[in-house]
Design an enzyme around this catalytic site. Structure first.
Site, PDB file in Angstrom:
ATOM      1  N   GLY A 132      14.155  59.043 -56.163  1.00  0.00           N
ATOM      2  CA  GLY A 132      13.256  57.983 -55.737  1.00  0.00           C
ATOM      3  C   GLY A 132      13.161  56.900 -56.790  1.00  0.00           C
ATOM      4  O   GLY A 132      13.444  57.140 -57.972  1.00  0.00           O
ATOM      5  N   GLN A 137       9.251  50.068 -61.240  1.00  0.00           N
ATOM      6  CA  GLN A 137      10.131  50.620 -62.275  1.00  0.00           C
ATOM      7  C   GLN A 137      11.242  49.661 -62.682  1.00  0.00           C
ATOM      8  O   GLN A 137      11.898  49.881 -63.706  1.00  0.00           O
ATOM      9  CB  GLN A 137      10.758  51.936 -61.791  1.00  0.00           C
ATOM     10  CG  GLN A 137       9.741  53.065 -61.686  1.00  0.00           C
ATOM     11  CD  GLN A 137      10.416  54.338 -61.219  1.00  0.00           C
ATOM     12  OE1 GLN A 137      10.609  54.531 -60.025  1.00  0.00           O
ATOM     13  NE2 GLN A 137      10.793  55.194 -62.155  1.00  0.00           N
ATOM     14  N   CYS A 185      10.669  61.918 -63.991  1.00  0.00           N
ATOM     15  CA  CYS A 185      10.628  60.502 -63.597  1.00  0.00           C
ATOM     16  C   CYS A 185      11.696  59.743 -64.373  1.00  0.00           C
ATOM     17  O   CYS A 185      11.864  59.971 -65.568  1.00  0.00           O
ATOM     18  CB  CYS A 185       9.251  59.929 -63.899  1.00  0.00           C
ATOM     19  SG  CYS A 185       9.086  58.179 -63.487  1.00  0.00           S
ATOM     20  N   LEU A 186      12.401  58.839 -63.695  1.00  0.00           N
ATOM     21  CA  LEU A 186      13.424  58.030 -64.363  1.00  0.00           C
ATOM     22  C   LEU A 186      12.824  57.164 -65.463  1.00  0.00           C
ATOM     23  O   LEU A 186      13.523  56.743 -66.372  1.00  0.00           O
ATOM     24  CB  LEU A 186      14.145  57.146 -63.338  1.00  0.00           C
ATOM     25  CG  LEU A 186      14.985  57.884 -62.292  1.00  0.00           C
ATOM     26  CD1 LEU A 186      15.493  56.912 -61.238  1.00  0.00           C
ATOM     27  CD2 LEU A 186      16.146  58.622 -62.941  1.00  0.00           C
ATOM     28  N   HIS A 244       5.006  60.708 -55.377  1.00  0.00           N
ATOM     29  CA  HIS A 244       5.389  60.212 -56.705  1.00  0.00           C
ATOM     30  C   HIS A 244       5.674  58.704 -56.664  1.00  0.00           C
ATOM     31  O   HIS A 244       5.199  57.949 -57.514  1.00  0.00           O
ATOM     32  CB  HIS A 244       6.618  60.997 -57.185  1.00  0.00           C
ATOM     33  CG  HIS A 244       7.135  60.591 -58.526  1.00  0.00           C
ATOM     34  ND1 HIS A 244       7.027  61.395 -59.647  1.00  0.00           N
ATOM     35  CD2 HIS A 244       7.789  59.470 -58.930  1.00  0.00           C
ATOM     36  CE1 HIS A 244       7.580  60.766 -60.684  1.00  0.00           C
ATOM     37  NE2 HIS A 244       8.061  59.599 -60.280  1.00  0.00           N
ATOM     38  N   GLU A 245       6.437  58.268 -55.650  1.00  0.00           N
ATOM     39  CA  GLU A 245       6.813  56.850 -55.580  1.00  0.00           C
ATOM     40  C   GLU A 245       5.625  55.965 -55.186  1.00  0.00           C
ATOM     41  O   GLU A 245       5.472  54.857 -55.703  1.00  0.00           O
ATOM     42  CB  GLU A 245       7.985  56.644 -54.606  1.00  0.00           C
ATOM     43  CG  GLU A 245       9.268  57.387 -54.970  1.00  0.00           C
ATOM     44  CD  GLU A 245       9.675  57.272 -56.422  1.00  0.00           C
ATOM     45  OE1 GLU A 245       9.459  56.208 -57.045  1.00  0.00           O
ATOM     46  OE2 GLU A 245      10.210  58.262 -56.959  1.00  0.00           O
ATOM     47  N   HIS A 281       3.623  55.308 -58.163  1.00  0.00           N
ATOM     48  CA  HIS A 281       4.200  54.230 -58.989  1.00  0.00           C
ATOM     49  C   HIS A 281       3.691  52.861 -58.537  1.00  0.00           C
ATOM     50  O   HIS A 281       3.427  51.986 -59.365  1.00  0.00           O
ATOM     51  CB  HIS A 281       5.737  54.215 -58.864  1.00  0.00           C
ATOM     52  CG  HIS A 281       6.451  55.072 -59.858  1.00  0.00           C
ATOM     53  ND1 HIS A 281       6.313  54.923 -61.222  1.00  0.00           N
ATOM     54  CD2 HIS A 281       7.355  56.067 -59.688  1.00  0.00           C
ATOM     55  CE1 HIS A 281       7.100  55.794 -61.849  1.00  0.00           C
ATOM     56  NE2 HIS A 281       7.734  56.510 -60.944  1.00  0.00           N
TER      57      HIS A 281
END
Ligand code: NI
Length: 156
Positions: free
Chosen positions: A46, A51, A88-89, A130-131, A134
């Site tokens: 995701g 981000q 997480c990226l 999660h997204e 963000h």
């Protein structure tokens, strides 16, 4: 298409307030294409617009079953609780345990700006939460049990 730089957790833009998309413009389409390239280049499940430094309420999810584009997503129903291992990226190389809803229903718009709803359990439910977090400036580590933070694992 371009692979964008993914911001890491110390960058304050990850905390910025996002704004709803009001129409699909060429710029929005380009942003989504670039986010998609970035997601796949990073092998993530995701990616949220925050981000890559954008304040648009756009998130992408792909748990290995195809790309889902979520414009202005929101959780409209949820149930159950489950502890997930999460990464997480924007926080490369770490995972921690986070409590999530085990089932969610999300309302969003697609690339043609049509409203749709989808439901998810398991990894899909986790990735959706999660997204969407963000897009509200929330990182998983804000919700994680700090004692469970450890090196490496899957990232999203
Ligand atoms: Ni993330």
């Amino acid at each position: 298409m371009a692979v964008l730089k993914i911001l890491t957790s110390e960058d304050s833009r990850l905390r910025q307030e996002t704004r709803e998309v009001t129409e699909i413009t060429p710029d929005i389409r380009q942003l989504i294409r670039n986010m998609s390239s970035t997601l796949y280049a990073a092998n993530g499940v995701g990616l949220a617009a925050t981000q890559v430094g954008s304040d648009k309420r756009i998130a992408l999810v792909d748990i290995g079953e195809g790309l889902i584009v979520l414009i202005n997503p929101e959780i409209v129903a949820c149930s159950g609780r489950v502890v997930c291992q999460e990464g997480c990226l924007s926080i490369p190389g770490y995972t921690a345990e986070v409590e999530r809803f085990s089932w969610v229903r999300v309302s969003a718009r697609d690339l043609k700006f049509r409203q749709f709803e989808m439901e998810g359990t398991g990894l899909l439910a986790q990735a959706l939460q999660h997204e969407i977090d963000h897009l509200d400036g929330v990182l998983y580590v804000d919700k994680a049990d700090p004692l469970t933070l450890k090196k490496s694992g899957t990232e999203q």
